[in-house]
Design a protein around this motif. Structure first.
Motif, mmCIF file in Angstrom:
data_model
loop_
_atom_site.group_PDB
_atom_site.id
_atom_site.type_symbol
_atom_site.label_atom_id
_atom_site.label_comp_id
_atom_site.label_asym_id
_atom_site.label_seq_id
_atom_site.Cartn_x
_atom_site.Cartn_y
_atom_site.Cartn_z
ATOM 1 N N SER A 122 35.988 38.219 37.600
ATOM 2 C CA SER A 122 35.247 38.292 36.340
ATOM 3 C C SER A 122 35.874 39.284 35.377
ATOM 4 C CB SER A 122 33.796 38.693 36.614
ATOM 5 O OG SER A 122 33.735 39.947 37.281
ATOM 6 N N ASP A 123 36.738 40.169 35.886
ATOM 7 C CA ASP A 123 37.425 41.148 35.037
ATOM 8 C C ASP A 123 38.749 40.572 34.561
ATOM 9 O OD1 ASP A 123 35.371 42.914 35.524
ATOM 10 O OD2 ASP A 123 36.385 43.886 37.202
ATOM 11 N N GLY A 124 39.118 40.905 33.326
ATOM 12 C CA GLY A 124 40.396 40.450 32.785
ATOM 13 C C GLY A 124 41.553 41.261 33.340
ATOM 14 N N ALA A 140 40.106 35.168 33.182
ATOM 15 C CA ALA A 140 39.075 36.024 32.589
ATOM 16 C C ALA A 140 39.596 36.741 31.351
ATOM 17 C CB ALA A 140 38.584 37.036 33.624
ATOM 18 N N ARG A 143 39.678 34.311 28.463
ATOM 19 C CA ARG A 143 38.350 34.111 27.869
ATOM 20 C C ARG A 143 37.910 35.345 27.083
ATOM 21 N NH1 ARG A 143 37.391 31.983 33.097
ATOM 22 N NH2 ARG A 143 36.351 33.932 33.674
#
Length: 456
Positions: A122-124, A140, A143
Motif C-alpha cells: 500500500s506504500d509507494g 502504489a 497511483r
C-alpha cells in the motif's frame, strides 16, 4: 567460422608439405621434380584438405547446434551424436546450458516475487540511481503520484517524476549524507499528506536510494474527526450541564421558597435532562449499530409504505411550520430489503432535518425509485441548504455547520442514518446548494437480492 576452422587445420599441413616438396625437388633435380614430386604434392594437398574438412565437420555441426540453443527462448540441449572429445564438449555445453537455465529461472522467480510484493504494497516505492533516474517504481507509487503505468516512468529523472521540491530535497539529503532521511509534508495539489523515507541501498546497489512514501491522508483525517468529535461532544454537554448548574444554584439561592418559580425551574431542568438522556441514548444506539450488536431483521417492505409512515409521523410538525409535504413513488419500484423500523428511522431523521432548516412556505418531497434491482430513496427540500465545505463532513458525529447549530439537536441523526444505511448494504449521499435546498439520497438492495446480503 566454418572456413576459418578448416583453414586453420589445413594451412600448417600445407606449409609443411610444400617445404618437403621443395626440399625433395632440390635433391631430385628439376626434371624429376615435375614428373614425380609435383603430382605427389598436389595429391597430398587435396588429401590434406579433405582430412581438414572431415576433422572440422563435427565441430561445425556443434557450433551450429550451440547457436540454435543460444537463439532458443526455451531450455534446449545439444544432441550428443559424436563420441570422444566432441561428445565430451557437447555434454559439457549441455550441463552449462542447464545450469544457466536454472539460474535464469531462479532470477525470474525472485524478480516475479519482488514485483508481486511491491505491487501489493500500500506504500509507494521508488528506487533512484546515482544519476537521479528512476530505476524501479511500484503500482502504489504510480497511483499516489498519478504516474503513467507500464514502465513509462523507468529511466526518467526524479524531478520529472515527482515534481515536488521537498521530495527532491529528501533524495539529495540522503545521497549526500549516506544516511536514512525522513520528512512529513502535505501536497496541496494532490490533496495528500504523506511521510517520505529515503534510505541508501548500500553495497547491494551502490549509489541507489530507496524512497518509500506512506499515505497518511486517511490517518490525518481520522485525527481531525477525533479532535472535532471531542470538541463537539464537549460543546454539546457543556450547554445543558451549565444550564442545570445555574438552575440548581438559583433554587438553592431561595427560589425554592417561590413555588411558581421553583416549578418553572424544575421544568427547565427536566428539559435539559431529557436532552442529555436523548444524546446518551443516540450515542449508545450508534455504538450498537457500528459494533454489529444491533442485527437487522431483513424482509421485503413496500417502499411507498416506508415513505408514508415517515411522513405521517412528522406531518403535523411540517404543517405547523407552513411546509408542503409530498410523498412520491415511481411505478414498478420493487420492495426494499430492509429492517422496516430502522429504515423508517433513517427517513424520519432526514425528514426532521428538512423540516428544521426549511423556511415557512417551503416544500419537502419524499421519493422512491428503482435502479438496477436497488431502491433509491430521497428527501428533497427547498430550505437554506448546506455550505459546500461542510458537505463532506455532515455525516460525522456531532458535526454541525455554524448555521445548523442554532437549530439545536444532538448532531447524531445523520451519523445514525449513515450507519443504518451501510448496515443494509447501501450508500447515502447529500447534494446541496446554499439558499436553494438540499437532497439526501440513499439506496439499498431490493427484495430480489435477499440471498446476497449477510446481516450481523
Amino acid at each position: 567460422m566454418r572456413r576459418s576452422f578448416t583453414w586453420r587445420i589445413f594451412l600448417p599441413f600445407a606449409a609443411l608439405l610444400l617445404t618437403l616438396i621443395f626440399a625433395l625437388g632440390l635433391l631430385m633435380g628439376e626434371t624429376r621434380f615435375w614428373q614425380i614430386a609435383l603430382p605427389l604434392g598436389l595429391f597430398a594437398l587435396v588429401l590434406g584438405w579433405g582430412i581438414a574438412w572431415r576433422i572440422g565437420l563435427p565441430l561445425r555441426s556443434l557450433a551450429r547446434q550451440a547457436q540454435q540453443v543460444a537463439r532458443s527462448k526455451r531450455s534446449a540441449v545439444i544432441p550428443v551424436t559424436h563420441s570422444g572429445e566432441i561428445g565430451q564438449i557437447s555434454r559439457a555445453i549441455n550441463a552449462l546450458v542447464e545450469k544457466l537455465q536454472a539460474q535464469i529461472d531462479a532470477l525470474q522467480s525472485e524478480q516475479g516475487t519482488l514485483r508481486a510484493m511491491l505491487d501489493t504494497m500500500s506504500d509507494g516505492v521508488l528506487v533512484v540511481d546515482a544519476a537521479g533516474r528512476v530505476a524501479l517504481v511500484n503500482a502504489a507509487a504510480e497511483r499516489l503520484f498519478h504516474l503513467q503505468s507500464g514502465g513509462e516512468t523507468i529511466g526518467r529523472s526524479l524531478a520529472q517524476t515527482l515534481r515536488h521540491h521537498q521530495l527532491i530535497a529528501l533524495w539529495n539529503a540522503c545521497r549526500e549524507s549516506g544516511a536514512e532521511q525522513r520528512v512529513t509534508l502535505e501536497l496541496p495539489r494532490q490533496r495528500l499528506f504523506i511521510q517520505g523515507i529515503a534510505a541508501p541501498l548500500g553495497e547491494a546497489l551502490p549509489g541507489h536510494i530507496l524512497m518509500l512514501f506512506q499515505d497518511l491522508t486517511r490517518i490525518r483525517r481520522l485525527e481531525t474527526v477525533r479532535r472535532d468529535f471531542i470538541s463537539n461532544i464537549s460543546h454539546e454537554l457543556r450547554t445543558p450541564l451549565a444550564s442545570l448548574k445555574a438552575l440548581a444554584e438559583t433554587l438553592q439561592s431561595g427560589a425554592l421558597e417561590d413555588p411558581p418559580a421553583a416549578r418553572r425551574f424544575l421544568a427547565r431542568m427536566e428539559t435539559e435532562v431529557d436532552a442529555l438522556s436523548q444524546m446518551v441514548s443516540e450515542l449508545l444506539e450508534l455504538a450498537r449499530i457500528e459494533s454489529g450488536q444491533a442485527p437487522l431483521r431483513l424482509q421485503p417492505v413496500p417502499a411507498e409504505a416506508l415513505l408514508r409512515r415517515a411522513a405521517e409521523r412528522l406531518r403535523v410538525q411540517a404543517e405547523r411550520k407552513g411546509l408542503t409535504l409530498t410523498v412520491e413513488a415511481a411505478e414498478g419500484v420493487p420492495p426494499a430489503l430492509a429492517d422496516a423500523p430502522r429504515l423508517e428511522q433513517v427517513l424520519v431523521n432526514l425528514l426532521h432535518n428538512a423540516i428544521k432548516f426549511t423556511p415557512a412556505g417551503g416544500r419537502i418531497t419524499l421519493n422512491a425509485q428503482a435502479a438496477e434491482g436497488r431502491v433509491v430513496f430521497s428527501v428533497q427540500d427547498t430550505g437554506i441548504g448546506i455550505p459546500r465545505e461542510d458537505l463532506p463532513r455532515i455525516f460525522e458525529r456531532f458535526y454541525k455547520s455554524d448555521r445548523a447549530r442554532s437549530g439545536g439537536g444532538t448532531g447524531l441523526g445523520l451519523a445514525i442514518a449513515k450507519h443504518i444505511v451501510e448496515a443494509h448494504g447501501g450508500k447515502i449521499r447529500a447534494e446541496s446548494v446554499e439558499g436553494e435546498g438540499s437532497t439526501f439520497r440513499f439506496e439499498i438492495p431490493g427484495g430480489g437480492e435477499i440471498g446476497k446480503l449477510v446481516t450481523g
